[in-house]
Design a protein around this motif. Structure first.
Motif, PDB file in Angstrom:
ATOM      1  N   UNK A 294       0.826  -1.211   0.000  1.00 47.98           N
ATOM      2  CA  UNK A 294       0.000   0.000   0.000  1.00 47.98           C
ATOM      3  C   UNK A 294       0.858   1.259   0.000  1.00 47.98           C
ATOM      4  N   UNK A 295       0.329   2.289  -0.619  1.00 45.35           N
ATOM      5  CA  UNK A 295       0.947   3.614  -0.583  1.00 45.35           C
ATOM      6  C   UNK A 295       0.010   4.536   0.187  1.00 45.35           C
ATOM      7  N   UNK A 296       0.306   4.794   1.477  1.00 42.60           N
ATOM      8  CA  UNK A 296      -0.575   5.685   2.254  1.00 42.60           C
ATOM      9  C   UNK A 296      -0.506   7.107   1.715  1.00 42.60           C
ATOM     10  N   UNK A 297      -1.647   7.736   1.626  1.00 45.80           N
ATOM     11  CA  UNK A 297      -1.705   9.115   1.137  1.00 45.80           C
ATOM     12  C   UNK A 297      -1.965  10.027   2.330  1.00 45.80           C
ATOM     13  N   UNK A 298      -0.881  10.488   2.913  1.00 46.54           N
ATOM     14  CA  UNK A 298      -0.986  11.410   4.037  1.00 46.54           C
ATOM     15  C   UNK A 298       0.243  12.301   4.057  1.00 46.54           C
ATOM     16  N   UNK A 299       0.128  13.415   4.742  1.00 41.02           N
ATOM     17  CA  UNK A 299       1.261  14.320   4.883  1.00 41.02           C
ATOM     18  C   UNK A 299       1.789  14.783   3.540  1.00 41.02           C
ATOM     19  N   UNK A 300       3.116  14.907   3.421  1.00 41.41           N
ATOM     20  CA  UNK A 300       3.707  15.391   2.159  1.00 41.41           C
ATOM     21  C   UNK A 300       3.378  14.486   0.974  1.00 41.41           C
ATOM     22  N   UNK A 301       3.205  13.178   1.214  1.00 41.24           N
ATOM     23  CA  UNK A 301       2.928  12.264   0.104  1.00 41.24           C
ATOM     24  C   UNK A 301       1.574  12.523  -0.537  1.00 41.24           C
ATOM     25  N   UNK A 302       0.683  13.200   0.189  1.00 44.55           N
ATOM     26  CA  UNK A 302      -0.643  13.471  -0.352  1.00 44.55           C
ATOM     27  C   UNK A 302      -0.741  14.848  -0.993  1.00 44.55           C
ATOM     28  N   UNK A 303       0.371  15.586  -1.004  1.00 41.59           N
ATOM     29  CA  UNK A 303       0.345  16.920  -1.611  1.00 41.59           C
ATOM     30  C   UNK A 303       0.369  16.797  -3.139  1.00 41.59           C
ATOM     31  N   UNK A 304      -0.231  17.732  -3.838  1.00 37.83           N
ATOM     32  CA  UNK A 304      -0.285  17.645  -5.314  1.00 37.83           C
ATOM     33  C   UNK A 304       1.083  17.486  -5.964  1.00 37.83           C
TER      34      UNK A 304
END
Length: 538
Positions: free
Chosen positions: A101-111
C-alpha cells in the motif's frame, strides 16, 4: 473544472467516517485505531497486483479478496506489518501488508508529490491502473488554480495517455477460445481485466468494437483528452497528443452508416485543426504525426462526399463525381501530406506515413479536374455514365460509329470511376482507368483488345481481403505487350509496396522490385505525369 473532474474521478478517494461498521474478523487490540483527528493516513493506494486482503494480520490467514494496483482503500488501523483497511466497493474489511500500500498522508498526499509519482508510473507499462489512481488523487487534492494550470494539464495528459495505453493492452490481450468452450483466462487476461475494472471505478469509460474474425478493439472514450484540448495551459505537444488519440481510425465504429461516418470524419478533421501547426514550440515529429492523420482524414472525407454525390445523382453530367466538396477534401489531403518532413520521421512513424500515403494516393485523382463523360482514346470512345443509384457504367464504342452500332464493351460497377485517369497506349489495344470501390482502396481497371473482343480486367492492390492500398498505372512499354504498375497495400496484417512489369495478355507479373530504381523498365518507360503526381514515388 477541478470540482467537476473530482466528482466523477475520485469517488473512492473521499474520506469516510471512521466509525463505519467493522468487520467481524477484525482482530482485537493491539491494533492502533485511526480517528478523524489523527494525522495518520486515511486513504491508501494498492501498489502491487494480486495483493491479498486477509481476515487477520497474518500471512497464513485466509485471503478474502485479491487487490490490484490503483485500488483505493480506507485505512482504519495498523499492526507492525499490516494495515487494517476497508474496501467500500467490495463492502469488506481486512488486513493488507504495508508493503503493498501507498498511504496518502502528509507530504505524500500533496499535489506536487502525487504529480512526481505519476511522472514515474506513467512510463511503466502495466502500471496504468496505479497511474490512474495517482491522477485521481491529484485531482482530489489540487486546487482549482492548479487544475487549470500547467500541472493540471499534465495530469489530464497522463490520465488520457494511461487510459489509452490500457485499452491498447486489453485489445492485444484477447480471450482465448478452443472453438467449443472458452478456456480459463490467462494471468495476463485476468490482470488486464482487473486493471480495466479499477479504471472504471475512477470514472473512465471504454468502448468495445468488434473487428474482423471476431477480434475485439477496446477504445478509451477520450474525456480527459477533450478537456485537455480546451485548456489554455496545455502545451502544443499535449494538444497534438490529445488530437491524435481522439481521431484514431481504428476506434471508428465499423458499422456506422455513411452519413454517420461523414459526420465523424468531419469532427476528426475539426479536432486536428485545433492543433496549431505553425507554433514553433511544436516539435517537427509531432507536426508530422498530425499532418499524417490529417491526410488520411481528408482522404476519407473526399471518398465519402464523392460517394454521397454519386448516390444522390448530383453529377447530372459526368458520373465521375468530381464534386467540389470531394475535390477540396482531396486537395487538403495532398497538401497535408506534402508538408510532412520525411527526414524527421521515426521508425514508429513509418507505418502511419505509409498509411497516409496510401489513403492520399487512393483519392488523388479527385483533386484534379474531372475528365469529360465521353473521351476519345485513339480509335475508340470511352463513355462514363450513371447506372443504378451509386452505380457507374463504362461503355466503349468505335470512334465515329453510327447510332445503333453495338458497343465494344459495357461494364457497370459500384464504385467511383476517375475519368481523369484514363490512359491509352500508343498501339491502341489497351486502356487503363482508376476505380475506387472503398475508402482507401483504389483498383486499376485494364480494358484490353483481345481476339474475342474488348475485355475488362481488374488489378487490385493485392490479392487479399480489401484493406488499404492502391494499384495504379505507371507507364506503357512500347510494343503493346506490357504495362508498368505500382502497387502498395496493407491488408490482412501485411504491408507491401512493389513496382511491376505486367504482361498485357496474361496479366502475369514478369518482373517486380520493391524499389523502382531496381527495375530497368521503370527507369526507361515510367510515365512523366505518374512520377510527378503519385505518392508512390515518395
Amino acid at each position: 473544472m477541478a470540482a467537476a473532474i473530482a466528482a466523477v474521478a475520485v469517488q473512492l478517494l473521499c474520506v469516510h467516517p471512521a466509525n463505519a461498521a467493522t468487520d467481524d474478523t477484525t482482530p482485537k487490540p493491539p491494533i492502533k485505531r485511526v480517528s478523524p483527528d489523527d494525522a495518520a493516513p486515511r486513504t491508501a493506494l494498492v501498489v502491487q497486483d494480486n495483493a491479498a486482503m486477509r481476515a487477520a494480520a497474518k500471512d497464513s490467514s485466509p485471503a478474502q479478496a485479491q487487490l490490484w494496483r490503483g485500488e483505493a482503500l480506507e485505512i482504519r488501523g495498523e499492526r507492525p506489518d499490516h494495515f487494517q483497511v476497508y474496501d467500500y466497493r467490495r463492502e469488506r474489511g481486512g488486513f493488507v501488508r504495508k508493503a503493498a500500500l501507498l498511504p496518502l498522508n502528509g507530504p505524500a498526499a500533496q499535489p506536487d508529490a502525487l504529480l512526481a509519482a505519476l511522472r514515474v508510473v506513467r512510463q511503466q507499462t502495466g502500471a496504468e491502473s496505479l497511474g490512474l489512481g495517482l491522477a485521481a488523487a491529484y485531482v482530489q487534492s489540487a486546487s482549482a488554480a492548479q487544475m487549470n494550470g500547467v500541472d493540471g494539464a499534465e495530469v489530464l495528459d497522463a490520465m488520457g495517455t494511461l487510459a489509452e495505453r490500457l485499452a491498447d493492452r486489453a485489445s492485444r490481450t484477447q480471450p482465448r477460445s478452443d472453438g467449443v468452450a472458452t478456456v480459463a483466462p490467462s494471468a495476463a487476461e485476468t490482470q488486464v481485466a482487473a486493471h480495466l475494472d479499477v479504471a472504471a471505478r475512477y470514472g473512465l469509460r471504454f468502448r468495445t468494437l468488434e473487428r474482423e474474425a471476431g477480434a475485439m478493439q477496446l477504445c478509451y472514450d477520450g474525456e480527459a483528452f477533450r478537456r485537455l484540448l480546451a485548456m489554455p495551459a496545455s502545451t502544443p505537444e499535449q494538444k497534438a497528443r490529445a488530437a491524435l488519440a481522439l481521431t484514431r481510425v481504428d476506434c471508428l465504429d465499423p458499422v456506422a452508416t455513411p452519413s454517420q461516418r461523414e459526420q465523424m470524419d468531419q469532427w476528426r478533421a475539426d479536432v486536428l485543426d485545433k492543433v496549431d501547426l505553425k507554433d514553433p514550440a511544436l516539435a517537427t515529429h509531432w507536426r508530422n504525426r498530425v499532418l499524417m492523420r490529417q491526410s488520411g482524414v481528408w482522404s476519407s472525407l473526399a471518398f465519402i462526399r464523392a460517394r454521397r454525390a454519386s448516390v444522390a445523382g448530383v453529377a447530372a453530367s459526368p458520373v465521375t463525381l468530381q464534386v467540389d466538396a470531394s475535390s477540396a477534401a482531396s486537395r487538403r489531403s495532398l497538401e497535408a501530406f506534402a508538408r510532412i518532413v520525411p527526414a524527421e520521421l521515426s521508425d514508429d512513424d513509418q507505418p502511419a506515413y505509409n498509411d497516409a500515403a496510401m489513403r492520399g494516393n487512393a483519392m488523388r485523382w479527385a483533386a484534379l479536374p474531372a475528365g469529360g463523360p465521353e473521351q476519345t482514346l485513339g480509335a475508340v470512345k470511352l463513355n462514363v455514365a450513371a447506372g443504378q443509384p451509386g452505380e457507374t457504367c463504362l461503355t466503349l464504342t468505335m470512334n465515329g460509329a453510327r447510332e445503333g452500332i453495338p458497343s465494344l464493351l459495357r461494364h457497370c460497377v459500384w464504385g467511383l470511376v476517375m475519368t481523369a485517369s484514363a490512359r491509352v497506349n500508343r498501339e491502341g489495344n489497351a486502356i487503363t482507368i482508376a476505380s475506387v470501390p472503398a475508402d482507401g482502396w483504389r483498383e486499376l481497371w485494364l480494358l484490353r483488345r483481345t481476339a474475342q473482343g474488348w475485355k475488362v480486367s481488374v488489378l487490385p492492390p493485392v490479392a487479399a481481403q480489401p484493406g488499404l492500398g492502391y494499384a495504379e498505372f505507371a507507364g506503357w512499354v512500347p510494343g503493346g505487350k506490357e504495362l508498368l504498375v505500382a502497387r502498395e497495400s496493407r491488408a490482412e496484417g501485411r504491408y507491401k509496396r512493389s513496382y511491376e512489369l505486367v504482361d498485357l495478355d496474361t496479366l502475369e507479373t514478369r518482373r517486380q522490385a520493391g524499389d523502382m530504381t531496381m527495375l530497368g523498365a521503370f527507369q526507361r518507360w515510367q510515365a512523366a505525369d505518374w512520377k510527378g503526381t503519385s505518392l508512390s514515388a515518395r
